[in-house]
Design an enzyme around this catalytic site. Sequence first.
Site, mmCIF file in Angstrom:
data_model
loop_
_atom_site.group_PDB
_atom_site.id
_atom_site.type_symbol
_atom_site.label_atom_id
_atom_site.label_comp_id
_atom_site.label_asym_id
_atom_site.label_seq_id
_atom_site.Cartn_x
_atom_site.Cartn_y
_atom_site.Cartn_z
ATOM 1 N N SER A 46 59.545 -87.182 -2.965
ATOM 2 C CA SER A 46 58.395 -86.431 -3.474
ATOM 3 C C SER A 46 57.246 -87.363 -3.817
ATOM 4 C CB SER A 46 58.803 -85.679 -4.742
ATOM 5 O OG SER A 46 59.171 -86.627 -5.737
ATOM 6 N N ASP A 158 71.175 -87.825 -15.110
ATOM 7 C CA ASP A 158 70.468 -89.042 -14.670
ATOM 8 C C ASP A 158 69.428 -89.459 -15.714
ATOM 9 O OD1 ASP A 158 68.617 -90.134 -11.691
ATOM 10 O OD2 ASP A 158 69.924 -91.207 -13.094
ATOM 11 N N LYS A 160 67.405 -91.697 -18.082
ATOM 12 C CA LYS A 160 67.060 -93.123 -18.081
ATOM 13 C C LYS A 160 65.583 -93.214 -18.470
ATOM 14 C CE LYS A 160 66.337 -92.778 -13.097
ATOM 15 N NZ LYS A 160 66.588 -93.379 -11.781
ATOM 16 N N ASN A 163 62.949 -91.445 -16.522
ATOM 17 C CA ASN A 163 62.894 -89.977 -16.549
ATOM 18 C C ASN A 163 62.464 -89.421 -17.899
ATOM 19 O OD1 ASN A 163 63.651 -89.742 -13.901
ATOM 20 N ND2 ASN A 163 65.843 -89.547 -14.346
ATOM 21 N N ASP A 176 62.736 -84.664 -14.099
ATOM 22 C CA ASP A 176 63.633 -84.953 -12.974
ATOM 23 C C ASP A 176 65.002 -84.294 -13.121
ATOM 24 O OD1 ASP A 176 64.138 -87.898 -10.890
ATOM 25 O OD2 ASP A 176 64.526 -85.761 -10.636
#
Length: 324
Positions: A46, A158, A160, A163, A176
Site C-alpha cells: 500500500s 503485529d 510494534k 504501528n 495496521d
Amino acid sequence: EDWQDRGAAVAVRQEVDANGKTVARYIKKGVRDFSFGNTLGEGSYSTVVFATDRQTLKEYAIKILDKRHIIKEKKVKYVNIEKDTLNRLTDHPGIVRLYYTFQDERSLYFVLDLCKGGELLGVLKRMTTFDEECTRFYGAQILDTIDYMHKRGVIHRDLKPENVLLDHQMYVKITDFGTAKILKTRRPDESQTSIPPIDSTEIPEEERASSFVGTAEYVSPELLVDKNACKASDLWAFGCIIYQLLAGRPPFKASNEYQTFQKIVALDYEFPIGFPTVARDLVERLLVLDPARRLQIEHIKNHEFFDGISWGPELWKQKAPRLK
Ligand SMILES: O=C(O)C[C@H](Cc1nc2cc(Cl)cc(Cl)c2[nH]1)c1ccc(Cl)cc1
C-alpha cells in the site's frame, strides 16, 4: 454503485422523493471527492497519501492498494480483515479511525485519520530513549487501546512502534489491522467445556490464530513454538515496546530473523545498566514464555510502574508529556 458497503457510507442526507416522502440518502464517497497531496508512506502492499475532502476541506491519510498486486500476492483476505476490523473498532481514541472505503478500476482506498505526529518509532529514534514519565504515558495509552481491542475480540498480532502512530496532540493511534485476528464470539448457550484443551488441535479454530507470523523482534514464543497467537501475544509485544522505549532498542534483536527467534524462545535478553527497577519488574512479568503465566491487562494496570495513571477517559484528556 456498490450500495451494500454501508460501512463506508457514513454520510447520510435527508431528501424528499417523488411522492413527497422523506428518505435517507447514503452518500458514497469516491476518488473525485478528494484532492490528493504528498505520499506519506510506502508499504509493501500500500501507499499512504495525504488528501483533503474537497467539500469539507477535512484532512485525511488515504491508504491506496493496487488491486492487481493484492490479488497476485494473495492478500485479498488481509485487506478485507483490515476493513472488517476497523469497522468494528470505531469508538476508542487509540484506534486509527476508518471514515470511508471505496474502489475504482485499479485501486482500493481506505480513508483514515491523518496522524501528524508520525510513527512512535520515528519519535523514539530522534529521542534515542524515552524517560519513565513518557514511557508511562505512552505505555498507558497503548495498553488502554489493547484492552479495548481485546474486549471486542480482536487480537492485533503485529504490535510494534511502527504501528503506533501519533496524532496532532501526540496521542496514540494504533494502526495496521490487516493481520489482526477476530475471535468469533462463543454462543452463550454453548456449554463451555471446563477441561482445558490438551493441545492446540483441541483449541477451536476461532481461538487458534492461523500461521501468520508478525515482525521478528516482537513475535511471541507461542507463535513460534506452536503457531497459535492469543490475546497474551499482544501483551508479549507490549512488554517488548516498554523495554524498547526505555532502552532505545528491542529486547530480542540479532543479525538475522532466525537468530532473533532463537533468542525469543530461549528468553535470551538482558537489561542495560541503569534500566529503571520498577519498569524492569513489569517487563520481566510480561516477557514470560508461557502465555498463561504472562501478566494480564488488569494486573498490568495495577503494576507499580503505572502508579499515578488514571485509567479511562482522563487518560485521553490530559496533555501528553513533553518528549525530553
Ligand atoms: O466494498 C466493500 O466494502 C468491500 C470491498 C471488498 C473488496 N473488493 C475487492 C477487490 C479486489 Cl481486486 C481486492 C480486494 Cl482485497 C477487494 N476487497 C472493499 C472495497 C474497498 C476496500 Cl478498501 C476494502 C474492501
